[in-house]
Design a protein around this motif. Structure first.
Motif, mmCIF file in Angstrom:
data_model
loop_
_atom_site.group_PDB
_atom_site.id
_atom_site.type_symbol
_atom_site.label_atom_id
_atom_site.label_comp_id
_atom_site.label_asym_id
_atom_site.label_seq_id
_atom_site.Cartn_x
_atom_site.Cartn_y
_atom_site.Cartn_z
ATOM 1 N N ARG A 1 43.653 -5.550 -17.692
ATOM 2 C CA ARG A 1 42.727 -4.641 -17.026
ATOM 3 C C ARG A 1 43.120 -4.195 -15.704
ATOM 4 O O ARG A 1 43.670 -4.679 -14.817
ATOM 5 C CB ARG A 1 41.416 -5.203 -17.079
ATOM 6 C CG ARG A 1 40.507 -5.596 -18.255
ATOM 7 C CD ARG A 1 40.139 -4.468 -18.842
ATOM 8 N NE ARG A 1 39.154 -3.384 -17.930
ATOM 9 C CZ ARG A 1 38.080 -3.532 -17.652
ATOM 10 N NH1 ARG A 1 37.358 -4.752 -18.012
ATOM 11 N NH2 ARG A 1 37.456 -2.780 -16.893
ATOM 12 N N ASP B 1 37.253 -4.626 -11.633
ATOM 13 C CA ASP B 1 35.839 -4.373 -10.893
ATOM 14 C C ASP B 1 35.443 -3.243 -10.540
ATOM 15 O O ASP B 1 34.341 -2.848 -9.855
ATOM 16 C CB ASP B 1 36.112 -5.404 -9.861
ATOM 17 C CG ASP B 1 36.298 -6.877 -10.181
ATOM 18 O OD1 ASP B 1 35.746 -7.307 -11.139
ATOM 19 O OD2 ASP B 1 36.973 -7.294 -9.317
ATOM 20 N N TYR B 2 36.423 -2.288 -11.058
ATOM 21 C CA TYR B 2 35.847 -0.677 -10.700
ATOM 22 C C TYR B 2 35.531 -0.295 -9.322
ATOM 23 O O TYR B 2 34.568 -0.079 -8.924
ATOM 24 C CB TYR B 2 34.512 -0.451 -11.422
ATOM 25 C CG TYR B 2 34.527 1.065 -11.994
ATOM 26 C CD1 TYR B 2 35.480 1.813 -12.572
ATOM 27 C CD2 TYR B 2 33.302 1.723 -12.003
ATOM 28 C CE1 TYR B 2 35.611 2.977 -12.803
ATOM 29 C CE2 TYR B 2 33.257 3.330 -12.110
ATOM 30 C CZ TYR B 2 34.418 3.963 -12.672
ATOM 31 O OH TYR B 2 34.272 4.973 -13.279
ATOM 32 N N ARG C 1 34.107 -1.802 -21.941
ATOM 33 C CA ARG C 1 33.694 -1.412 -23.338
ATOM 34 C C ARG C 1 33.697 0.101 -23.480
ATOM 35 O O ARG C 1 34.240 0.571 -24.554
ATOM 36 C CB ARG C 1 32.539 -1.977 -23.746
ATOM 37 C CG ARG C 1 32.382 -3.440 -23.556
ATOM 38 C CD ARG C 1 31.224 -4.009 -24.235
ATOM 39 N NE ARG C 1 29.910 -3.743 -23.833
ATOM 40 C CZ ARG C 1 29.256 -3.992 -22.732
ATOM 41 N NH1 ARG C 1 29.644 -5.022 -21.686
ATOM 42 N NH2 ARG C 1 27.928 -3.727 -22.465
ATOM 43 N N GLN D 1 39.029 -6.018 -25.238
ATOM 44 C CA GLN D 1 38.465 -5.232 -24.210
ATOM 45 C C GLN D 1 36.876 -4.945 -24.529
ATOM 46 O O GLN D 1 35.937 -4.715 -23.856
ATOM 47 C CB GLN D 1 39.189 -3.983 -23.856
ATOM 48 C CG GLN D 1 38.595 -3.362 -22.785
ATOM 49 C CD GLN D 1 39.676 -2.616 -22.212
ATOM 50 O OE1 GLN D 1 40.905 -2.546 -21.882
ATOM 51 N NE2 GLN D 1 39.127 -1.251 -21.613
ATOM 52 N N ASN E 1 27.409 0.370 -12.034
ATOM 53 C CA ASN E 1 28.894 0.750 -12.220
ATOM 54 C C ASN E 1 28.662 2.102 -13.391
ATOM 55 O O ASN E 1 29.695 2.908 -13.085
ATOM 56 C CB ASN E 1 29.389 -0.136 -13.250
ATOM 57 C CG ASN E 1 30.278 -1.258 -12.147
ATOM 58 O OD1 ASN E 1 30.218 -0.957 -10.973
ATOM 59 N ND2 ASN E 1 30.312 -2.562 -12.659
ATOM 60 N N SER F 1 34.428 -7.318 -23.303
ATOM 61 C CA SER F 1 34.593 -7.491 -21.936
ATOM 62 C C SER F 1 33.157 -6.998 -21.392
ATOM 63 O O SER F 1 32.225 -6.840 -21.763
ATOM 64 C CB SER F 1 35.724 -7.126 -21.441
ATOM 65 O OG SER F 1 35.804 -5.758 -21.445
ATOM 66 N N ASP F 2 33.339 -6.565 -20.128
ATOM 67 C CA ASP F 2 32.540 -5.867 -19.293
ATOM 68 C C ASP F 2 32.064 -4.621 -19.755
ATOM 69 O O ASP F 2 32.654 -4.005 -20.396
ATOM 70 C CB ASP F 2 32.681 -5.814 -17.621
ATOM 71 C CG ASP F 2 33.858 -5.038 -17.586
ATOM 72 O OD1 ASP F 2 33.914 -3.925 -17.067
ATOM 73 O OD2 ASP F 2 35.084 -5.540 -17.834
ATOM 74 N N MET F 3 30.795 -3.997 -19.205
ATOM 75 C CA MET F 3 30.471 -2.660 -19.701
ATOM 76 C C MET F 3 31.636 -1.298 -19.356
ATOM 77 O O MET F 3 31.760 -0.608 -20.174
ATOM 78 C CB MET F 3 29.290 -2.413 -18.849
ATOM 79 C CG MET F 3 28.519 -1.184 -19.390
ATOM 80 S SD MET F 3 29.325 0.476 -18.681
ATOM 81 C CE MET F 3 28.622 0.331 -16.787
ATOM 82 N N LYS G 1 23.764 -4.644 -12.201
ATOM 83 C CA LYS G 1 25.137 -4.178 -11.878
ATOM 84 C C LYS G 1 25.610 -2.883 -12.998
ATOM 85 O O LYS G 1 26.316 -2.127 -12.617
ATOM 86 C CB LYS G 1 26.216 -5.438 -12.310
ATOM 87 C CG LYS G 1 27.511 -5.292 -11.530
ATOM 88 C CD LYS G 1 27.561 -4.960 -10.192
ATOM 89 C CE LYS G 1 29.002 -4.820 -9.618
ATOM 90 N NZ LYS G 1 29.227 -4.732 -8.249
ATOM 91 N N ASP G 2 25.472 -3.183 -14.199
ATOM 92 C CA ASP G 2 25.819 -2.327 -15.324
ATOM 93 C C ASP G 2 25.340 -1.134 -14.848
ATOM 94 O O ASP G 2 26.042 0.180 -15.287
ATOM 95 C CB ASP G 2 25.439 -2.743 -16.760
ATOM 96 C CG ASP G 2 26.003 -3.988 -17.335
ATOM 97 O OD1 ASP G 2 27.305 -4.129 -16.719
ATOM 98 O OD2 ASP G 2 26.000 -4.245 -18.395
#
Length: 866
Positions: A549, A553-554, A580, A572, A373, A575-577, A369-370
């Motif tokens: 945020r 979920d972009y 960050r 943050q 994204n 947090s998720d990629m 997933k990273d």
């Protein structure tokens, strides 16, 4: 004065043609064919007067003369109206015979761009006609030779086609437009030992006349003209299967060692797409052919993709080089672009946007997933940097190739990502499957996709398609957050700050927001319906949020300006990629130690790389120390490369020493090349000079280290290096065609001073390359003569310009015009200019007269009556 105005006009034309320069990350589409002819006015799909049933192409390439001769047989029926005259696309073709079964040809006329066939009596719609046309050409476009006589390696001889957008007309007569589908076959006669590859299945391979071998390929499912393919020559071949589907990969024999690196994902990609799309692979085989100095990164010909050999790589490049994205992009086209094809170039995004987005979906399948994204992040960055406010569906292009830009590729991919985010993955998948099945073997427009989505989902997407496809730009949101402790209300203020115009309107769209609150296992999620220039949204929360945020979920393509306060920033960073990445960009000199920690410890390479960029931008002693401290433990090549770039930008003794030490152990040629380039800031240092000489004289794959050395020597601006670079370029080398311009320019720059003893030798070398059979080399040589600024080159350049170029864009001529303009601008006085101009004026006048005579002969129609 007239001459100066002419040069100025050419310069403006060059600027306008290349204003939309773009590089697709997946398929290197910056290597696309350049526009050939600019035609003003809005563009619409052509009338289809006939239904082409089948096209048979029987050709023999002459590798020595770089010509092709053969016969095209076209079977067709008029669609609705009697057909008195048929117009086919045929540019600079020598047509020697036209005849027909099922109708009588009264006459045919050949112009520079068309073959016009007049029938004795109009052909009725019920009649089936078979045309036979004999033709030959020395094509400038559409079919490209690569031979030893042109400077390519013995044993690597090739010829290959590139039809998109409308280039096949340069080597065989056809209906060269994407709104007509037909079956096809290609018969090619080549010398013994060569292989010929085309669409569909191989019907036969057998000896022919004159010692040639005949390959006969049949494509028994309809496709459009630009997808017809031919590649012939010497190849090294690998084979595999995806279920029962035959797979193959062919590379020039000199690239045999790199072949396996290009073939690692093909079967996995096809398996994934068949499951994800829900429609089986439609064609009889899937082959990939790597072509020398291919003019695109990749081309999705039906069942046989052609790709650029210059993108092959060795394993020592680690993660920096991979072909899985190119492979995924071109393979996706076998569904999107081949199985269904855009009806005209205004709807190109239906080809390229889908291919780009499914490449991103495969990225998630392969790397997680990273990685998906981060691909979306890079695609969004392409869209933002282009600052293009034209709509995706746009009809005012002057040449079809102007459509191949950030609107069709990354923005098109993001449109699909937003649709998938709003519909959900399962419903989106059902819509795409229905779209493909309904329009299978057909042509499509954007409305066709919208109709299916609305039918399957039951939802209206009028507004979505209107603002994202038929209007331009992207939303720009400035977001602020406040907290009211008394009422426990979080207020989000959203301002749309994009510049509004007829093409760019206020957007109405869902904008997700999430609040992380202490004691809550999951963030609290809401959706703001943004539609106005300024809007406030209020949310009741159990306590003050620890983290806010926007679009967590972009899922939204938008430029969002939102900087959370200090404590939220720390949250943050954990947090998720994407969170960050955004947080790292907000850090400053107060966070240098934190940036160093992120550079060493973050689990995703792009976040580490972003930390290196921020440290370099800060540039303070503590930031430099963190970069140096982190230079030794970067195992991932992407992060290590960014550390090298950061250190190279600092220009301090410590950073230079660190890079020097890294160069002694670095095995990755791409990263070592960056280090070598950094030595351009170290002129006059003996050990650096010796190292540059060593790498310049070496032999690396695709000339990577030699090119880096040449760049460094140019940056040092030491004119004594000119003979070294000249000698190296006169020797055999493996520089790619796309890199030769950089090398020629560096050579000219080093020799540009009038006092340089090598200036004449460099001018002679570059002047000789103006007649090189490789167009990239001719363009590079002409541009480099402009850099050289030697007035003695004006005679040759003006002689080139005296020959009429017609109304087609000629990159060599453009480069020569710009070079002559630059040389004249550098002259010391008007007297110098007048003396030089007088010397060439008489020769130019004579050449102009001859050119007019030649042009008149070329325009004279060829007429054959029956």
């Amino acid at each position: 004065m007239r001459t100066h105005h002419a040069f100025f006009a050419v310069a403006l034309l060059v600027s306008s043609v290349h204003a939309d320069s773009f590089q697709c990350r997946h398929c290197e589409k910056h290597l696309l064919p350049q526009p050939i002819k600019l035609v003003a006015g809005r563009k619409y799909a052509r009338d289809r007067r006939i239904d082409i049933l089948h096209l048979k192409l029987d050709v023999t390439p002459d590798f020595a003369k770089r010509t092709v001769a053969g016969t095209t047989v076209m079977k067709f029926k008029p669609i609705a109206l009697p057909l008195a005259r048929l117009e086919l696309d045929a540019v600079d073709l020598n047509i020697t015979e036209v005849k027909a079964d099922g109708a009588k040809v009264a006459e045919h006329e050949v112009t520079n761009e068309k073959l016009n066939i007049t029938f004795a009596t109009p052909v009725t719609p019920d009649s089936e006609v078979t045309l036979m046309i004999k033709h030959s050409a020395q094509p400038e476009h559409g079919l490209y030779f690569r031979t030893p006589e042109m400077g390519y390696k013995q044993g690597d001889t090739q010829v290959w086609s590139q039809g998109e957008a409308e280039l096949h007309r340069f080597w065989f007569p056809s209906y060269d437009y994407p709104n007509e589908r037909f079956t096809s076959e290609v018969i090619c006669h080549v010398p013994k030992g060569m292989t010929a590859v085309s669409n569909g299945t191989l019907q036969s391979e057998k000896p022919g006349k004159d010692g040639l071998v005949t390959f006969h390929w049949l494509q028994n499912q309809p496709h459009v003209n630009y997808l017809i393919a031919l590649a012939a020559g010497h190849f090294h071949k690998l084979e595999d299967k995806a279920g029962k589907l035959p797979l193959a990969l062919l590379v020039p024999p000199s690239h045999e060692k790199q072949a396996a690196n290009a073939f690692t994902d093909t079967r996995k990609i096809i398996d994934f797409y068949q499951k994800e799309i829900g429609v089986p692979f439609a064609w009889d085989k899937y082959w990939q052919v790597y072509c020398l100095d291919f003019i695109a990164g990749g081309m999705e010909n039906t069942s046989c993709t052609f790709e650029a050999a210059g993108m092959l790589f060795n394993a020592d490049t680690e993660e920096l080089r991979t072909l899985h994205r190119l492979d995924a992009h071109e393979t996706a086209h076998q569904w999107f672009g081949d199985l269904v094809t855009c009806r005209d170039w205004a709807h190109l995004w239906l080809n390229e946007g889908f291919a780009s987005y499914y490449t991103i979906l495969y990225e998630e399948q392969k790397l997680g997933k990273d990685a998906m994204n981060y691909s979306l992040w890079l695609e969004a960055d392409e869209v933002f940097r282009s600052n293009d406010t034209r709509p995706i569906v746009w009809r005012d292009y002057a040449d079809p190739m102007q459509q191949f830009d950030s609107r069709a590729y990354p923005k098109g991919a993001w449109v699909l990502h937003m649709l998938r985010s709003q519909l959900g993955a399962d419903l989106f998948r059902k819509c795409v499957k229905t779209y493909l099945e309904r329009h299978r073997s057909g042509i499509v427009s954007t409305d066709d996709l919208q109709d299916v989505i609305e039918e399957v989902s039951g939802l209206s997407f009028d507004q979505f398609f209107d603002q994202w496809l038929h209007h331009g730009g992207v939303p720009e949101f400035k977001v602020d957050h406040t907290w009211d402790a008394a009422s426990k209300l979080a207020k989000i203020t959203v301002r749309q700050t994009q510049k509004l115009s007829e093409q760019v309107r206020l957007f109405r769209m869902p904008l997700p927001v999430s609040f992380q609150v202490a004691g809550q296992k999951e963030p609290l999620r809401f959706t703001m319906d943004v539609s106005k220039e300024v809007e406030d949204f209020h949310f009741t929360l159990p306590a003050q949020p620890e983290l806010v945020r926007i679009d967590p979920d972009y899922t939204v393509l938008a430029k969002i300006t939102f900087t959370p306060p200090g404590p939220m920033l720390d949250k943050q960073l954990a947090s998720d990629m994407i969170g960050r990445l955004l947080a790292v960009r907000s850090l400053n000199r107060a966070h240098i130690a934190k940036l160093g920690q992120i550079l060493r410890e973050d689990k995703f390479h792009a976040v580490r790389a972003e930390a290196a960029k921020v440290l370099a931008k800060l540039g303070e002693p503590d930031a430099r120390a963190e970069l140096i401290k982190s230079s030794a433990n970067q195992k991932h090549a992407h992060a290590r490369r960014e550390v090298v770039r950061a250190l190279a930008s600092l220009h301090t003794p410590e950073s230079r020493e660190t890079l020097w030490k890294m160069a002694q152990t670095e095995k990755n040629p791409d990263i070592l090349s960056l280090i070598i380039e950094s030595w351009g800031a170290r002129p006059g240092e003996p050990e650096v000079t010796e190292a540059l000489k060593k790498h310049l004289a070496g032999s690396s794959y695709q000339g990577a280290l030699e090119l880096a050395s040449i760049k460094a020597l140019r940056a040092q601006d030491d004119e004594s290096a000119a003979p070294l670079v000249l000698a190296r370029l006169q020797q055999p080398h493996d520089l790619r065609g796309r890199d030769i311009g950089t090398a020629f320019d560096a050579l000219a720059f080093l020799a540009r001073r009038p006092t340089n003893a090598n200036r004449d030798a460099v001018r002679d070398f570059l002047s000789e390359k103006l007649s090189d059979p490789r167009r990239d080399w001719r363009v590079a040589a002409a541009k480099a003569l402009g850099t050289l600024r030697d007035p003695k080159a004006l005679g040759l350049l003006d002689l080139m310009l005296a020959i009429s170029g017609g109304d087609r864009i000629d990159p060599v001529r453009e480069a020569a015009a710009k070079a002559a303009q630059d040389i004249r601008a550098s002259l010391e006085s008007p007297a110098d200019l007048k003396n030089l101009w007088d010397r060439v004026q008489q020769l130019q006048k004579k050449s102009e007269d001859q050119a007019k005579e030649i042009e008149a002969l070329k325009k004279k129609p060829q007429t054959a009556k029956k």
